[in-house]
Design a protein around this motif. Structure first.
Motif, PDB file in Angstrom:
ATOM      1  N   LEU A  50       1.109   6.674 -37.865  1.00 32.38           N
ATOM      2  CA  LEU A  50       2.102   6.096 -38.768  1.00 32.38           C
ATOM      3  C   LEU A  50       3.372   5.783 -38.003  1.00 32.38           C
ATOM      4  CD1 LEU A  50       0.864   8.966 -40.257  1.00 32.38           C
ATOM      5  CD2 LEU A  50       1.764   7.714 -42.178  1.00 32.38           C
ATOM      6  N   PHE A  51       4.204   4.961 -38.620  1.00 38.33           N
ATOM      7  CA  PHE A  51       5.458   4.533 -38.009  1.00 38.33           C
ATOM      8  C   PHE A  51       6.563   4.581 -39.048  1.00 38.33           C
ATOM      9  CE2 PHE A  51       1.819   2.611 -36.078  1.00 38.33           C
ATOM     10  CZ  PHE A  51       2.022   2.838 -34.726  1.00 38.33           C
ATOM     11  N   ASN A  52       7.794   4.561 -38.607  1.00 34.23           N
ATOM     12  CA  ASN A  52       8.888   4.467 -39.566  1.00 34.23           C
ATOM     13  C   ASN A  52       8.654   3.215 -40.405  1.00 34.23           C
ATOM     14  OD1 ASN A  52      10.433   6.766 -38.771  1.00 34.23           O
ATOM     15  ND2 ASN A  52      11.134   5.627 -36.983  1.00 34.23           N
ATOM     16  N   PRO A  53       8.770   3.310 -41.717  1.00 32.60           N
ATOM     17  CA  PRO A  53       8.462   2.172 -42.593  1.00 32.60           C
ATOM     18  C   PRO A  53       9.256   0.908 -42.292  1.00 32.60           C
ATOM     19  CG  PRO A  53       8.599   4.166 -43.874  1.00 32.60           C
ATOM     20  CD  PRO A  53       9.052   4.518 -42.483  1.00 32.60           C
ATOM     21  N   THR A  54      10.425   1.040 -41.699  1.00 32.09           N
ATOM     22  CA  THR A  54      11.186  -0.154 -41.338  1.00 32.09           C
ATOM     23  C   THR A  54      10.538  -0.899 -40.173  1.00 32.09           C
ATOM     24  OG1 THR A  54      12.623   1.194 -39.930  1.00 32.09           O
ATOM     25  CG2 THR A  54      13.404   0.715 -42.177  1.00 32.09           C
ATOM     26  N   ASP A  55       9.683  -0.198 -39.409  1.00 33.63           N
ATOM     27  CA  ASP A  55       8.986  -0.814 -38.277  1.00 33.63           C
ATOM     28  C   ASP A  55       7.593  -1.315 -38.657  1.00 33.63           C
ATOM     29  OD1 ASP A  55      11.149  -0.200 -36.609  1.00 33.63           O
ATOM     30  OD2 ASP A  55      10.287   1.733 -36.054  1.00 33.63           O
ATOM     31  N   GLU A  56       6.881  -0.553 -39.491  1.00 35.24           N
ATOM     32  CA  GLU A  56       5.517  -0.909 -39.922  1.00 35.24           C
ATOM     33  C   GLU A  56       5.209  -0.147 -41.197  1.00 35.24           C
ATOM     34  OE1 GLU A  56       2.234  -2.390 -40.771  1.00 35.24           O
ATOM     35  OE2 GLU A  56       3.001  -3.147 -38.859  1.00 35.24           O
ATOM     36  N   LYS A  57       4.798  -0.860 -42.222  1.00 35.82           N
ATOM     37  CA  LYS A  57       4.546  -0.242 -43.522  1.00 35.82           C
ATOM     38  C   LYS A  57       3.133   0.297 -43.678  1.00 35.82           C
ATOM     39  CE  LYS A  57       8.141  -2.809 -45.941  1.00 35.82           C
ATOM     40  NZ  LYS A  57       9.139  -1.950 -45.434  1.00 35.82           N
ATOM     41  N   SER A  58       2.189  -0.192 -42.898  1.00 35.48           N
ATOM     42  CA  SER A  58       0.808   0.307 -42.934  1.00 35.48           C
ATOM     43  C   SER A  58       0.653   1.455 -41.947  1.00 35.48           C
ATOM     44  CB  SER A  58      -0.173  -0.809 -42.548  1.00 35.48           C
ATOM     45  OG  SER A  58      -0.128  -1.866 -43.470  1.00 35.48           O
ATOM     46  N   SER A  59      -0.433   2.177 -42.087  1.00 37.14           N
ATOM     47  CA  SER A  59      -0.790   3.200 -41.102  1.00 37.14           C
ATOM     48  C   SER A  59      -2.225   2.936 -40.668  1.00 37.14           C
ATOM     49  CB  SER A  59      -0.620   4.605 -41.686  1.00 37.14           C
ATOM     50  OG  SER A  59      -1.375   4.748 -42.872  1.00 37.14           O
ATOM     51  N   GLU A  66      -7.120   0.068 -40.875  1.00 34.55           N
ATOM     52  CA  GLU A  66      -5.776  -0.050 -41.430  1.00 34.55           C
ATOM     53  C   GLU A  66      -5.750   0.549 -42.824  1.00 34.55           C
ATOM     54  OE1 GLU A  66      -2.383  -3.336 -42.652  1.00 34.55           O
ATOM     55  OE2 GLU A  66      -4.186  -4.016 -41.603  1.00 34.55           O
ATOM     56  N   LEU A  67      -4.754   1.394 -43.075  1.00 33.99           N
ATOM     57  CA  LEU A  67      -4.549   1.981 -44.398  1.00 33.99           C
ATOM     58  C   LEU A  67      -3.463   1.177 -45.116  1.00 33.99           C
ATOM     59  CD1 LEU A  67      -4.601   5.732 -43.362  1.00 33.99           C
ATOM     60  CD2 LEU A  67      -6.507   4.308 -44.091  1.00 33.99           C
ATOM     61  N   SER A  68      -3.607   1.038 -46.397  1.00 36.87           N
ATOM     62  CA  SER A  68      -2.687   0.206 -47.176  1.00 36.87           C
ATOM     63  C   SER A  68      -1.271   0.776 -47.185  1.00 36.87           C
ATOM     64  CB  SER A  68      -3.189   0.078 -48.608  1.00 36.87           C
ATOM     65  OG  SER A  68      -3.024   1.305 -49.291  1.00 36.87           O
ATOM     66  N   VAL A  69      -0.352  -0.066 -47.608  1.00 35.36           N
ATOM     67  CA  VAL A  69       1.039   0.354 -47.743  1.00 35.36           C
ATOM     68  C   VAL A  69       1.149   1.504 -48.737  1.00 35.36           C
ATOM     69  CG1 VAL A  69       3.340  -0.394 -48.479  1.00 35.36           C
ATOM     70  CG2 VAL A  69       1.933  -1.908 -47.066  1.00 35.36           C
ATOM     71  N   SER A  70       0.428   1.422 -49.848  1.00 35.19           N
ATOM     72  CA  SER A  70       0.507   2.511 -50.843  1.00 35.19           C
ATOM     73  C   SER A  70      -0.106   3.802 -50.294  1.00 35.19           C
ATOM     74  CB  SER A  70      -0.149   2.109 -52.163  1.00 35.19           C
ATOM     75  OG  SER A  70      -1.515   1.859 -51.995  1.00 35.19           O
ATOM     76  N   GLU A  71      -1.216   3.703 -49.557  1.00 31.70           N
ATOM     77  CA  GLU A  71      -1.791   4.904 -48.921  1.00 31.70           C
ATOM     78  C   GLU A  71      -0.802   5.504 -47.932  1.00 31.70           C
ATOM     79  OE1 GLU A  71      -6.448   4.605 -48.194  1.00 31.70           O
ATOM     80  OE2 GLU A  71      -5.428   2.705 -47.702  1.00 31.70           O
ATOM     81  N   THR A  72      -0.141   4.642 -47.172  1.00 33.47           N
ATOM     82  CA  THR A  72       0.828   5.103 -46.174  1.00 33.47           C
ATOM     83  C   THR A  72       2.015   5.783 -46.844  1.00 33.47           C
ATOM     84  OG1 THR A  72       0.128   3.345 -44.682  1.00 33.47           O
ATOM     85  CG2 THR A  72       2.263   4.376 -44.234  1.00 33.47           C
ATOM     86  N   LYS A  73       2.514   5.218 -47.933  1.00 36.69           N
ATOM     87  CA  LYS A  73       3.613   5.852 -48.671  1.00 36.69           C
ATOM     88  C   LYS A  73       3.195   7.228 -49.162  1.00 36.69           C
ATOM     89  CE  LYS A  73       6.068   1.795 -50.379  1.00 36.69           C
ATOM     90  NZ  LYS A  73       6.428   0.994 -51.567  1.00 36.69           N
ATOM     91  N   ASN A  74       1.970   7.335 -49.647  1.00 33.06           N
ATOM     92  CA  ASN A  74       1.473   8.624 -50.130  1.00 33.06           C
ATOM     93  C   ASN A  74       1.360   9.632 -48.978  1.00 33.06           C
ATOM     94  OD1 ASN A  74       0.381  10.415 -52.193  1.00 33.06           O
ATOM     95  ND2 ASN A  74      -1.527  10.221 -51.027  1.00 33.06           N
ATOM     96  N   ILE A  75       0.904   9.195 -47.834  1.00 35.22           N
ATOM     97  CA  ILE A  75       0.807  10.090 -46.668  1.00 35.22           C
ATOM     98  C   ILE A  75       2.192  10.615 -46.318  1.00 35.22           C
ATOM     99  CG2 ILE A  75       0.305  10.213 -44.193  1.00 35.22           C
ATOM    100  CD1 ILE A  75      -1.956   8.104 -44.781  1.00 35.22           C
ATOM    101  N   PHE A  76       3.182   9.717 -46.234  1.00 33.21           N
ATOM    102  CA  PHE A  76       4.545  10.161 -45.920  1.00 33.21           C
ATOM    103  C   PHE A  76       5.077  11.097 -47.005  1.00 33.21           C
ATOM    104  CE2 PHE A  76       5.301   6.685 -42.719  1.00 33.21           C
ATOM    105  CZ  PHE A  76       5.642   7.533 -41.679  1.00 33.21           C
ATOM    106  N   HIS A  77       4.740  10.827 -48.255  1.00 35.72           N
ATOM    107  CA  HIS A  77       5.163  11.710 -49.345  1.00 35.72           C
ATOM    108  C   HIS A  77       4.589  13.117 -49.146  1.00 35.72           C
ATOM    109  CE1 HIS A  77       6.350  12.946 -53.351  1.00 35.72           C
ATOM    110  NE2 HIS A  77       5.109  13.340 -53.576  1.00 35.72           N
TER     111      HIS A  77
END
Length: 150
Positions: free
Chosen positions: A78-87, A21-32
């Protein structure tokens, strides 16, 4: 509402597949990073609606094909953040497909750490490819596999 993380953990445990599991902040960075590379820098969701260059195939089983593309490499799920915030990082395309096969109908994104490619599978049963995966997906862009609903 379903809990995606619970579904992934449960499927991984039952099939003995290692999932990180990757953290929420890692996931936000991936989407960025994906938005910069594939969506003119605009981090909007669903991301697949904003991709600048893509190839799409409409087939309810198309999500299973990505296992072939990923092969033995590591993929980020990854998933849409409204569905899952981690990746989640998963090694092997067959493992990604096995995990997804145990989940309820959900939109998802798959890429690698270098962001060389991006796959999206949406609620319309459309597999969308961007980056290096476009050329690979062209082999499925046939009347047999591409069933667009007009």
């Amino acid at each position: 509402m379903w809990n995606i993380k619970e579904q992934i953990v449960s499927a991984a445990q039952s099939m003995k597949i290692e999932v990180k599991e990757l953290s929420v902040s890692e996931t936000k960075n991936i989407f960025h990073q994906l938005a910069i590379k594939y969506a003119d820098g605009k981090n909007r969701f669903p991301l697949w609606e904003h991709l600048t260059v893509q190839l799409a195939v409409n087939n309810s089983d198309a999500w299973r094909w990505i296992g072939e593309y990923i092969a033995d490499s590591e993929a980020l799920l990854l998933f849409n953040p409204t569905d899952e915030k981690s990746s989640f990082a998963i090694v092997g395309g067959s493992n990604v497909v096995k995990i997804l096969s145990e989940m309820f109908n959900v939109e998802f994104y798959v890429t690698n750490k270098a962001f060389d490619y991006l796959f999206c599978f949406n609620h319309h049963d459309v597999l969308i490819a961007s980056g290096n995966s476009i050329e690979w997906l062209k082999k499925y862009k046939t009347p047999q596999y591409d069933r667009f609903l007009q």
